[in-house]
Motif scaffolding. Sequence first.
Motif: not given
Length: 189
Positions: A96-113, A159-164
């Motif tokens: 649970a304590d990594r969920r916010e970081f993971s969601g933010r991380r995924q947004a950065v990954l999604d924005a960069n090829p 993972y996609d559901q977990w970071i929602e």
Amino acid sequence: MARWQPDAPGRLAAAALDLFEERGYENTTVIEIAERAGLTKSTFFRYFPDKREVLFGGGTVAGLVVEGIASAPPTTGPLDAAADALDALGRTFFTADRREFSGRRQAVLDANPELREREALKRIDITAAMVEALTLRGAPSLTARAVAALAALAWEVAYDQWIEAGNSEGFGPLARRALADVLAAGAVR
């Protein structure tokens, strides 16, 4: 931040994520990441070979998956061993304590090829590690490959559901449900 504080890799990852969000991945340097974390460039390179790797946790996830498969009871079948490994990830890494970081991380990954490509390669490596761990448990090669591929797909869905935003369910239960859904989808004719 004092240099002697613990968890240099975590501090570097947090600093990198903040900077990637603020400036973009391409516009952030290793020196800036290290400075933001209160560390030196040489400390950065002690933990990560380049700035792409700072968001991928080294081999931590692959190691946890292999350990989860290896520690399943000897009578556990390959699919259940892989499911046990996904549960273990939920207990030890996707907490649970990594969920916010993971969601933010995924947004950065999604924005960069370049980072999406690195993520795809990491998933391939983790799937290969699962295959090897399942084979070491005695699973036939084809079975190990099929189970690892199914588990990797379930992991991605979970993972996609977990970071929602707004989701509070744990990764382990999401992964178990996703694995059941993937298996059910494969049974459709």
